[in-house]
Write a protein that holds these residues in place. Structure first.
Motif, PDB file in Angstrom:
ATOM      1  N   GLU A  99       2.304   1.613  -3.453  1.00 18.77           N
ATOM      2  CA  GLU A  99       1.242   2.052  -4.360  1.00 18.77           C
ATOM      3  C   GLU A  99       0.916   3.524  -4.124  1.00 18.77           C
ATOM      4  N   TYR A 132       1.546   6.304  -6.791  1.00 18.70           N
ATOM      5  CA  TYR A 132       0.345   7.027  -7.207  1.00 18.70           C
ATOM      6  C   TYR A 132       0.502   8.524  -6.965  1.00 18.70           C
ATOM      7  N   LEU A 182       0.992   1.254 -12.013  1.00 20.77           N
ATOM      8  CA  LEU A 182      -0.161   1.463 -11.133  1.00 20.77           C
ATOM      9  C   LEU A 182      -1.049   0.215 -11.094  1.00 20.77           C
ATOM     10  N   ARG A 183      -1.272  -0.394 -12.292  1.00 21.97           N
ATOM     11  CA  ARG A 183      -2.090  -1.601 -12.332  1.00 21.97           C
ATOM     12  C   ARG A 183      -1.415  -2.741 -11.562  1.00 21.97           C
ATOM     13  N   ARG A 189      -1.550  -5.370  -4.354  1.00 25.25           N
ATOM     14  CA  ARG A 189      -2.307  -5.031  -3.146  1.00 25.25           C
ATOM     15  C   ARG A 189      -3.549  -5.897  -3.023  1.00 25.25           C
ATOM     16  N   GLU A 190      -4.272  -6.050  -4.155  1.00 22.09           N
ATOM     17  CA  GLU A 190      -5.496  -6.857  -4.115  1.00 22.09           C
ATOM     18  C   GLU A 190      -5.181  -8.324  -3.797  1.00 22.09           C
ATOM     19  N   GLU A 221      -1.609  -2.188  -7.902  1.00 19.43           N
ATOM     20  CA  GLU A 221      -2.989  -2.437  -7.470  1.00 19.43           C
ATOM     21  C   GLU A 221      -3.267  -3.939  -7.397  1.00 19.43           C
ATOM     22  N   ASP A 222      -2.743  -4.670  -8.416  1.00 21.24           N
ATOM     23  CA  ASP A 222      -2.933  -6.133  -8.423  1.00 21.24           C
ATOM     24  C   ASP A 222      -2.244  -6.778  -7.216  1.00 21.24           C
ATOM     25  N   LYS A 238       0.832  -1.205   0.000  1.00 24.02           N
ATOM     26  CA  LYS A 238       0.000   0.000   0.000  1.00 24.02           C
ATOM     27  C   LYS A 238       0.868   1.257   0.000  1.00 24.02           C
TER      28      LYS A 238
END
Length: 394
Positions: free
Chosen positions: A105, A109, A158-159, A165-166, A162-163, A102
């Motif tokens: 990211e 970001y 960024l993707r 993190r998810e 995000e992936d 996070k």
């Protein structure tokens, strides 16, 4: 009247002659019945003991079964405890990774937003300047492609962040669910463990109670066996006593010989009334005189006519103070009894063993229906009165 007295005396003689053996046999039978009752009680208690031992064995088997279940549940709990510890570590590691992801990211970001903000504030002049600074067309296209790659890289990064993190969040959620499931399984296992422990305690209490009952039954059996042993000893002693009594009677039978009764009043041989029919001095009727009257002074010692046992020593109606002696059986198997009546006093007592010609059993008198001092000497062989003079030696 005298015959009535003799019949009563005869019945008493027979009863007394066999009373010891009859009593002994009756007592022996009672003791044997007692022994039988004790043996039945011991048998019943042994059956109860076997049932109690079977019960204890069954409960022990149940305890072993629950011990195995307890062991298996404890193994499950141990494994769960280890896995929960590992799962907690995994969750903590994943949570740390999630925080880092996070943060990355957020930083990327933030930087991307800053570039976009600058582009928005200053327009596309910087990008245009970069393009215009190209030395030729090829350089222009190279610069344009580079700028597009930077933008594409930002989007890709960024993707990817995000992936990541998810994925970490998904892993965290899965681990939390697994941990919750393990904790639920652990709780159920603990409940099962407690249930088994309670059952084990209950079964242990059952065994303790059963063992206490078993020990009580064993003590009862020992007590019954002790009683049986004591009774066996009494029975043996009683049988021996009966045998001695029979032997004594057999010995008496061997000692007695016809024609050798000893004279009961040594030194006094005057016959005042022989064994025959005569006029009764009291009723004045003709009746059989079942004995021989021998005259002698009051207090003269009366001796036993033969070896034997005194079976009667008391008052006997018209005969006054009377002694009766059992001499056993003669060679024909007939019972021999002598009678000494009208005595002033009795010396021998019932049950006394006497020796013919030596033992003083009474003293001459005139008790009962008597007209003067004398000894009424009677002899009964095989249940019939006979003339004692034909069997007595002076």
């Amino acid at each position: 009247m005298k015959r009535v007295f003799w019949r009563a005396g005869l019945a008493l003689v027979i009863a007394l002659a066999f009373s010891s053996i009859i009593y002994g046999t009756s007592t022996l039978k009672n003791m044997q019945e007692q022994k039988k009752a004790i043996q039945q009680q011991i048998k019943k208690e042994y059956e109860e003991l076997k049932a109690k031992k079977d019960e204890i064995s069954l409960v022990y088997q149940e305890i072993l079964k629950y011990d195995q279940q307890y062991f298996e549940v404890q193994q499950v709990l141990d494994v769960l405890e280890t896995r929960l510890t590992e799962k907690k570590t995994e969750i903590e590691t994943t949570q740390a990774q999630l925080v880092t992801a996070k943060e990355k990211e957020d930083v990327y970001y933030k930087n991307t937003k800053e570039r976009i903000k600058v582009m928005y504030e200053y327009g596309n002049t910087e990008y245009i300047a970069v393009l215009l600074e190209s030395s030729n067309a090829m350089d222009f296209y190279n610069r344009l492609e580079y700028l597009n790659k930077v933008v594409e890289y930002d989007k890709t990064m960024l993707r990817r962040l995000e992936d990541i993190r998810e994925e970490i969040e998904e892993t965290e959620g899965r681990l939390i669910i697994e941990k919750a499931e393990m904790e639920h399984t652990q709780a159920e296992a603990l409940i099962r463990k407690n249930d088994i422990e309670n059952i084990r305690v209950l079964k242990s209490q059952q065994i303790a109670a059963a063992n206490k009952k078993k020990e009580f039954i064993e003590s009862e059996i020992k007590e019954r066996q002790r009683e049986e042993a004591l009774l066996d000893k009494k029975i043996e002693e009683h049988i021996a006593a009966i045998e001695r009594e029979r032997q004594k009677q057999n010995n008496n039978a061997l000692k007695f010989k016809e024609g050798f009764l000893k004279w009961p009043l040594p030194g006094h041989y005057r016959i005042t009334s022989p064994f025959e029919k005569r006029e009764d001095p009291f009723t004045h009727k003709i009746a059989m005189h079942n004995g021989t009257d021998i005259g002698a002074p009051n207090g003269t010692p009366i001796y036993a006519a033969a070896d034997g046992e005194v079976i009667y020593a008391a008052w006997m109606n018209g005969y006054g103070n009377t002694i009766m002696i059992d001499h056993g059986k003669n060679s024909s198997g007939q019972h021999v009894i002598t009678l000494y009546a009208h005595c002033s006093s009795l010396v021998a007592t019932k049950g006394a063993q006497v020796v013919g010609g030596q033992t003083v059993v009474a003293k001459v008198g005139s008790t009962g229906r008597s007209t003067g001092n004398h000894l009424h000497f009677g002899l009964k062989i095989g249940g019939a009165w006979v003339d004692p003079m034909k069997n007595t030696k002076k």
